[in-house]
Design a protein around this motif. Structure first.
Motif, mmCIF file in Angstrom:
data_model
loop_
_atom_site.group_PDB
_atom_site.id
_atom_site.type_symbol
_atom_site.label_atom_id
_atom_site.label_comp_id
_atom_site.label_asym_id
_atom_site.label_seq_id
_atom_site.Cartn_x
_atom_site.Cartn_y
_atom_site.Cartn_z
ATOM 1 N N ILE A 93 5.106 14.080 43.612
ATOM 2 C CA ILE A 93 5.204 14.855 44.859
ATOM 3 C C ILE A 93 4.682 16.289 44.690
ATOM 4 C CG2 ILE A 93 6.737 15.595 46.715
ATOM 5 C CD1 ILE A 93 8.556 13.306 46.023
ATOM 6 N N PRO A 94 5.053 16.985 43.603
ATOM 7 C CA PRO A 94 4.543 18.357 43.476
ATOM 8 C C PRO A 94 3.026 18.446 43.549
ATOM 9 C CG PRO A 94 6.249 17.990 41.866
ATOM 10 C CD PRO A 94 6.007 16.670 42.524
ATOM 11 N N TYR A 95 2.336 17.437 43.035
ATOM 12 C CA TYR A 95 0.870 17.465 43.092
ATOM 13 C C TYR A 95 0.396 17.384 44.532
ATOM 14 C CZ TYR A 95 0.583 16.920 38.060
ATOM 15 O OH TYR A 95 0.674 17.132 36.718
ATOM 16 N N ILE A 96 1.059 16.517 45.307
ATOM 17 C CA ILE A 96 0.686 16.392 46.719
ATOM 18 C C ILE A 96 0.964 17.704 47.442
ATOM 19 C CG2 ILE A 96 1.126 15.088 48.827
ATOM 20 C CD1 ILE A 96 1.961 12.745 47.087
ATOM 21 N N TYR A 97 2.129 18.264 47.146
ATOM 22 C CA TYR A 97 2.518 19.521 47.767
ATOM 23 C C TYR A 97 1.516 20.622 47.418
ATOM 24 C CZ TYR A 97 6.136 22.713 49.626
ATOM 25 O OH TYR A 97 6.839 23.618 50.361
ATOM 26 N N LEU A 98 1.134 20.655 46.135
ATOM 27 C CA LEU A 98 0.159 21.658 45.690
ATOM 28 C C LEU A 98 -1.156 21.494 46.444
ATOM 29 C CD1 LEU A 98 -0.672 23.885 43.631
ATOM 30 C CD2 LEU A 98 -1.446 22.059 42.145
ATOM 31 N N ALA A 99 -1.628 20.237 46.524
ATOM 32 C CA ALA A 99 -2.918 20.003 47.183
ATOM 33 C C ALA A 99 -2.859 20.421 48.648
ATOM 34 C CB ALA A 99 -3.289 18.526 47.055
ATOM 35 N N LEU A 100 -1.765 20.071 49.310
ATOM 36 C CA LEU A 100 -1.644 20.436 50.719
ATOM 37 C C LEU A 100 -1.530 21.953 50.887
ATOM 38 C CD1 LEU A 100 0.712 17.695 52.182
ATOM 39 C CD2 LEU A 100 -1.742 17.965 52.476
ATOM 40 N N ALA A 101 -0.758 22.583 50.012
ATOM 41 C CA ALA A 101 -0.574 24.031 50.133
ATOM 42 C C ALA A 101 -1.897 24.748 49.963
ATOM 43 C CB ALA A 101 0.446 24.524 49.105
ATOM 44 N N VAL B 104 -11.533 7.529 45.168
ATOM 45 C CA VAL B 104 -12.125 7.161 46.454
ATOM 46 C C VAL B 104 -11.035 6.846 47.470
ATOM 47 C CG1 VAL B 104 -13.530 5.431 47.622
ATOM 48 C CG2 VAL B 104 -14.260 6.354 45.417
ATOM 49 N N ALA B 105 -10.029 6.107 47.013
ATOM 50 C CA ALA B 105 -8.932 5.764 47.924
ATOM 51 C C ALA B 105 -8.251 7.030 48.433
ATOM 52 C CB ALA B 105 -7.926 4.867 47.213
ATOM 53 N N GLY B 106 -8.024 7.962 47.510
ATOM 54 C CA GLY B 106 -7.374 9.217 47.903
ATOM 55 C C GLY B 106 -8.209 9.965 48.924
ATOM 56 N N ALA B 107 -9.511 10.052 48.649
ATOM 57 C CA ALA B 107 -10.394 10.763 49.573
ATOM 58 C C ALA B 107 -10.393 10.083 50.931
ATOM 59 C CB ALA B 107 -11.804 10.813 49.007
ATOM 60 N N MET C 23 -10.369 15.628 52.168
ATOM 61 C CA MET C 23 -10.967 14.649 51.268
ATOM 62 C C MET C 23 -10.850 15.109 49.821
ATOM 63 S SD MET C 23 -14.178 13.386 53.522
ATOM 64 C CE MET C 23 -14.966 12.395 52.281
ATOM 65 N N ILE C 24 -11.107 16.387 49.598
ATOM 66 C CA ILE C 24 -10.968 16.896 48.231
ATOM 67 C C ILE C 24 -9.528 16.765 47.766
ATOM 68 C CG2 ILE C 24 -11.154 18.937 46.773
ATOM 69 C CD1 ILE C 24 -13.449 19.850 48.552
ATOM 70 N N PHE D 195 -8.146 14.503 44.705
ATOM 71 C CA PHE D 195 -7.376 15.100 43.616
ATOM 72 C C PHE D 195 -6.083 14.324 43.390
ATOM 73 C CE2 PHE D 195 -3.815 18.029 42.771
ATOM 74 C CZ PHE D 195 -4.142 18.416 41.481
ATOM 75 N N ILE D 196 -5.407 13.995 44.494
ATOM 76 C CA ILE D 196 -4.145 13.262 44.356
ATOM 77 C C ILE D 196 -4.412 11.886 43.748
ATOM 78 C CG2 ILE D 196 -2.228 12.243 45.636
ATOM 79 C CD1 ILE D 196 -2.587 14.584 47.630
ATOM 80 N N GLY D 197 -5.516 11.246 44.192
ATOM 81 C CA GLY D 197 -5.878 9.966 43.602
ATOM 82 C C GLY D 197 -6.087 10.072 42.107
#
Ligand code: SF4
Ligand code: SF4
Ligand code: SF4
Ligand code: SF4
Lengths: 421, 192
Positions: free
Chosen positions: A173-181, A304-307, A374-375, A379-381
């Motif tokens: 989750i922190p990675y997702i949070y970081l990417a969104l932030a 690719v899936a993540g993007a 997409m980036i 990254f999350i992927g």
């Protein structure tokens, strides 16, 4: 010729004076008082800044150094505990939790993407110092210098141990949070880490009701699942753990040699102690190499899936932006223009900005969100793929050692080790 | 034994290699940030010429009551008896009775100066930043009343929660050394 110039010059002067007198035109001219009335001054108290900002940086530096010293040299849990109390009082309740290192990466991001914004040096230092310390000493910032960590740490009552797979999954989750932030900060939309900081309302003793509820529920949860925000949300913790994994020195459980007495196994409230792995187990766990290769080949797929997911969700995410939201609202529901209570719409209508400009701005914003999402998704992927790979790698380990990425350097385990120096 | 120490050496070598690259990454990020950094700090402030008096300043600040208060640019004031910021448009009589006042907390003090002039002073302790008086003064008067973020109350949030919801984008980061946008004696933005 000369006369013409003079003429132009005079018209120019005339225009300027006319303009300035126009801009100072008042409906009701200021009166001339005959009673000797003296007009009061407008009071404008100065902000707390300048020298004081650097005072905070200095305090942070001292606390970090002390934390590193207590964790690595003095080996004193007591010292770290008192340090967190100080941090809680100073950075938390006295400084009201702003600015803190946890949210500072958003300022850095914004300064990269917004030409009109530059980050102040004190903010940059708040971002940098804990990371530098993590690169040398591990996450000593989390041990003693983070007010959010401190308030949770002091309220741990009976920590439960979570199963490994749950720890790993929630740890994404922190990675997702970081990417969104980063996405929201880069588009200049919002600083979500600051807005949804669950504890800052408690530090200020004042916040919206739902934020207080969130903060208190985190603290209640934290009695049993130790430091939930730190382990399963904190985006800055991600950066710190990257640094800490490769830190030059790190806190050790035992002052000299581990005798495998197992006394420390349950001491860590954060499940951050790695147990010894012997060769037998590695062999038993099957042909890791095969899995490793498969997972490694899956990584591009994950990206690719993540993007793809990012691309799918960019419309939804972009709605957080004021312009996009307003444009969508006005297009999908033109009737709203007649609603006198919708402040956003009314202000837009009164501002004289045309619908075309608004839609244009919103479209540019959406485009940025598309690339950004997409980036972020990619990254999350990548992170998911790497986490999977990590499950196939077994490192030989003979001792009980803190996991460098997850250990918060709180020092609890040191007290359990019976080995004398 | 030898192979063990060899693998240990290798691991240490990789470790320090990664550490170095992390340090370099940190260095370049901060170098880039430094090239765009300023010594001064930022604080939040309202541009009074852009504020449309929507009322969100009272409700959306993280502080209750809000860190936004009404300030009075006296140079602009006409010292009117019939003050558009003080009286409700439908006020029965021009007295200080509460039912005539626009301000919900009676934070404006009206004082007689000389015929026919009155002075209006904002009591900041009572003001909640609701912008009602500002709206009245801007619509019917000179616009000398306007909102400002008062910096000994403001916590200087990293992300001002009012700035995010301000419908006119009137709240911006300004340099801490020029922390106020007092209207002075301008009825219109002198810079635009
Ligand atoms: S993980 Fe985040 S919130 Fe927790 S102590 Fe570390 S920096 Fe602070
Ligand atoms: S120092 Fe690290 S391993 Fe030890 S108890 Fe604290 S978090 Fe766990
Ligand atoms: S939110 Fe913006 S428009 Fe509304 S009162 Fe405050 S500054 Fe003015
Ligand atoms: S920065 Fe924070 S305290 Fe200051 S006006 Fe904005 S929301 Fe209120």
């Amino acid at each position: 010729m000369k006369r013409k110039l003079l003429y132009i010059f005079l018209t120019f002067i005339f225009c300027i004076t006319a303009l300035t007198s126009y801009s100072q035109q008042q409906r009701f001219p200021k009166p001339e008082f005959s009673s000797g009335y003296e007009q009061p001054d407008v009071v404008t108290p100065e902000p707390r800044s300048g020298g004081f900002e650097y005072l905070d940086v200095a305090v942070l530096l001292v606390v970090l150094s002390l934390a590193a010293w207590f964790a690595l040299r003095k080996r004193s849990r007591q010292g770290i505990l008192w340090l967190s109390v100080f941090t809680l009082v100073y950075f938390g309740f006295y400084r009201n939790g702003c600015i803190c290192s946890v949210g500072s990466f958003q300022n850095i991001t914004l300064s990269f993407f917004d030409a009109g914004y530059s980050v102040s040096i004190s903010t940059l230092l708040f971002f940098l110092l804990p990371l530098i310390f993590a690169l040398f000493f591990g996450r000593v910032f989390c041990a003693g210098a983070c007010p959010l960590g401190a308030i949770q740490d002091l309220l741990i009552v009976k920590p439960l141990s979570l199963p490994k797979w749950l720890n790993k999954t929630l740890g994404l989750i922190p990675y997702i949070y970081l990417a969104l932030a980063v996405l929201f900060a880069a588009t200049g939309t919002d600083f979500i880490v600051c807005r949804y900081d669950p504890f800052v309302g408690i530090f200020r003793m004042d916040a919206k009701f739902h934020m207080i509820v969130l903060g208190i529920s985190f603290l209640l949860m934290g009695m049993f699942v130790a430091r939930p925000y730190c382990r399963f949300l904190c985006p800055y913790g991600v950066l710190l753990s990257w640094m800490s994994r490769f830190s030059k020195w790190h806190l050790t459980i035992t002052p000299s040699l581990c005798i495998k007495c197992k006394l420390c196994t349950t001491s860590c409230p954060f499940d951050a102690i790695d147990f010894p792995v012997n060769e037998k187990e590695i062999v038993q766990s099957g042909p890791g190499t095969k899995k490793f290769i498969v997972y490694a080949m899956l990584i591009p797929l994950w990206i690719v899936a993540g993007a793809f997911v990012g691309e799918r969700s960019h419309l939804y995410l972009s709605r957080a932006n004021q312009n996009v939201y307003l444009a969508e609202l006005l297009i999908s529901d033109p009737e709203i223009k007649n609603d006198p209570d919708n402040i956003d719409v009314q202000t837009f209508l009164e501002s004289g900005k045309t619908m075309e400009t608004l839609v244009e701005e919103a479209e540019v914003m959406r485009g940025q969100f598309k690339t950004g999402s997409m980036i972020a998704g990619g990254f999350i992927g990548l992170v998911i793929g790497l986490t999977l790979i990590n499950t196939t790698v077994f490192r030989k380990r003979q001792d009980y050692v803190p996991h460098r990425g997850n250990c918060l350097s709180c020092g609890r385990c040191m007290d359990y080790c019976p080995v004398e120096k | 034994m030898e192979s063990k120490s060899k693998s240990k050496n290798r691991r240490e070598f990789i470790q320090s290699g990664v550490r170095l690259s992390l340090a370099l990454a940190l260095g370049s990020v901060s170098g880039l940030a430094l090239s765009r950094s300023i010594k001064d700090d930022y604080v939040w402030q309202i541009d009074p010429f852009e504020c449309t008096q929507c009322g969100r300043c009272a409700t959306d600040c993280v502080m209750t009551p809000s860190a936004v208060k009404c300030v009075h640019a006296y140079d602009l004031c006409g010292y009117c008896d019939l003050c558009g910021g003080y009286f409700k448009p439908d006020a029965n009589e021009l007295t200080t009775a509460a039912e005539n006042q626009l301000c919900p907390t009676a934070a404006i003090e009206r004082k007689f100066i000389e015929e026919p002039y009155f002075e209006y002073i904002i009591n900041e302790d009572l003001c909640i930043g609701c912008a009602k008086c500002v709206k009245g003064c801007t619509s019917f008067g000179n616009g000398s009343l306007h909102l400002q973020i008062i910096h000994d109350i403001c916590l200087n949030c990293n992300d001002c929660s009012i700035a995010r919801v301000c419908p006119s984008d009137a709240i911006k980061r300004v340099k801490a050394t020029e922390a106020y946008n007092i209207k002075g004696d301008f009825t219109e933005n002198p810079e635009s």
